[in-house]
Every structure is written in structure tokens, then in C-alpha cells.
Write an enzyme that holds these catalytic residues in place. Structure first.
Site: not given
Ligand code: 4NP
Length: 153
Positions: A8, A14, A127
Site C-alpha cells: 500500500c 491497509r 482506504d
Molecule cells: P496505508 O495508509 O497506505 O494504508 O498505510 C496511509 C498511510 C499514510 C498516508 C496515507 C495512507 N500518508 O499520507 O501519510
């Protein structure tokens, strides 16, 4: 041995949920010897001086309520070297697939797929960074993982 990398953007919501949930499902199915499982990020936003952030608190709470520990899991970044080390890069959304293919190169492009394709669906995992609905992400991921486990029997 199926070597599976979940992917991800940040590796704090995720993909760690997919990694830890799939490890739990594989264990409960008595199939641990068949799999090697990790997860990673396409961005380095959650890794500082080589040290990755732990699992996001709401994901940790959700998994712990289902008896799954997040102890020891830290964010890591997808690198080109992973391309030779894993059989499948299961991505949460379209942008993860694009970024994973960019990092891994054309040789490994076919290994980069969306997790929900294993549930017969064309969509992205919801998300929670944007929806704030952690259960919705869990349900999406679980459907994909169930399809994955069945497809690799
Ligand atoms: P992930 O979620 O990709 O599911 O781990 C996110 C975690 C951090 C960020 C965006 C999505 N961020 O912008 O820091």
C-alpha cells in the site's frame, strides 16, 4: 512456497492489516509451511533513518480485538530487490499497482495485482486514511484474502 508481499502507500494501515490477517488465516488453516508473507509501502513517508513506523493505532485496535497481534511490525519500503524475492505483490489500489510496477520494473509487472481481484472484484480496497472507516477496509481485505487463500491451494 508462495512468497507474498502486500503493498500500500504507507505500510501502516491497509497492507500491514492484510499481512497480519493473512498470516492468521494461514495459521488457522494449518498451512504456515506453504507461505512466506510480508508487507511494504510504495512511499518512504513512514520510515525515518531506516526505522519504520508501527501499525496505525486504529488498525492495531481492530486486529487486537480479533486476537491478532501487531507486535514487531514496522513500516518498510518496497525496493527493486524485492522483485526477485517475492512471487506476488498484492496491492490495495490502482495507484499502488502503478507505483509497485515503477519500482520493480517491467520484468515483474505481471506479479503486481490488486488484492480484490482474488475476490473476483475490480475495485480498490477502501482506504481508511480517507474514509476513516477501518471496518470497511477490513471487510474488503478479508474478502480478497479468502479468495487468495483458496486460489493458492
Ligand atoms: P496505508 O495508509 O497506505 O494504508 O498505510 C496511509 C498511510 C499514510 C498516508 C496515507 C495512507 N500518508 O499520507 O501519510
Amino acid at each position: 512456497m508462495h512468497k507474498i508481499m502486500f503493498v500500500c502507500l504507507g505500510n501502516i494501515c491497509r497492507s500491514p492489516m492484510a499481512e497480519l490477517l493473512f498470516k492468521d488465516m494461514v495459521k488457522k488453516a494449518g498451512r504456515e509451511k506453504e507461505f512466506y508473507i510480508e508487507s511494504c509501502a510504495t512511499s518512504d513517508e513512514n520510515v525515518w533513518n531506516g526505522v519504520g513506523a508501527p501499525v496505525y493505532p486504529q488498525i492495531k485496535t481492530l486486529l487486537e480485538s480479533r486476537g491478532i497481534s501487531c507486535a514487531g511490525k514496522r513500516a518498510q519500503v518496497l525496493t527493486k530487490a524485492h522483485g526477485e524475492q517475492f512471487d506476488l505483490f498484492l496491492c490495495m489500489d490502482d495507484s499502488n499497482v502503478r507505483n509497485a510496477r515503477r519500482i520493480l520494473g517491467e520484468k515483474h509487472a505481471d506479479k503486481c495485482q490488486k488484492l480484490l481481484s482474488y475476490a473476483g472484484e475490480s475495485g480498490n480496497v477502501a482506504d481508511p486514511w480517507y474514509t476513516r472507516d477501518f471496518n470497511l477496509a477490513y471487510e474488503d481485505i478479508k474478502r480478497g484474502l479468502e479468495g487468495l487463500l483458496n486460489s493458492l491451494s
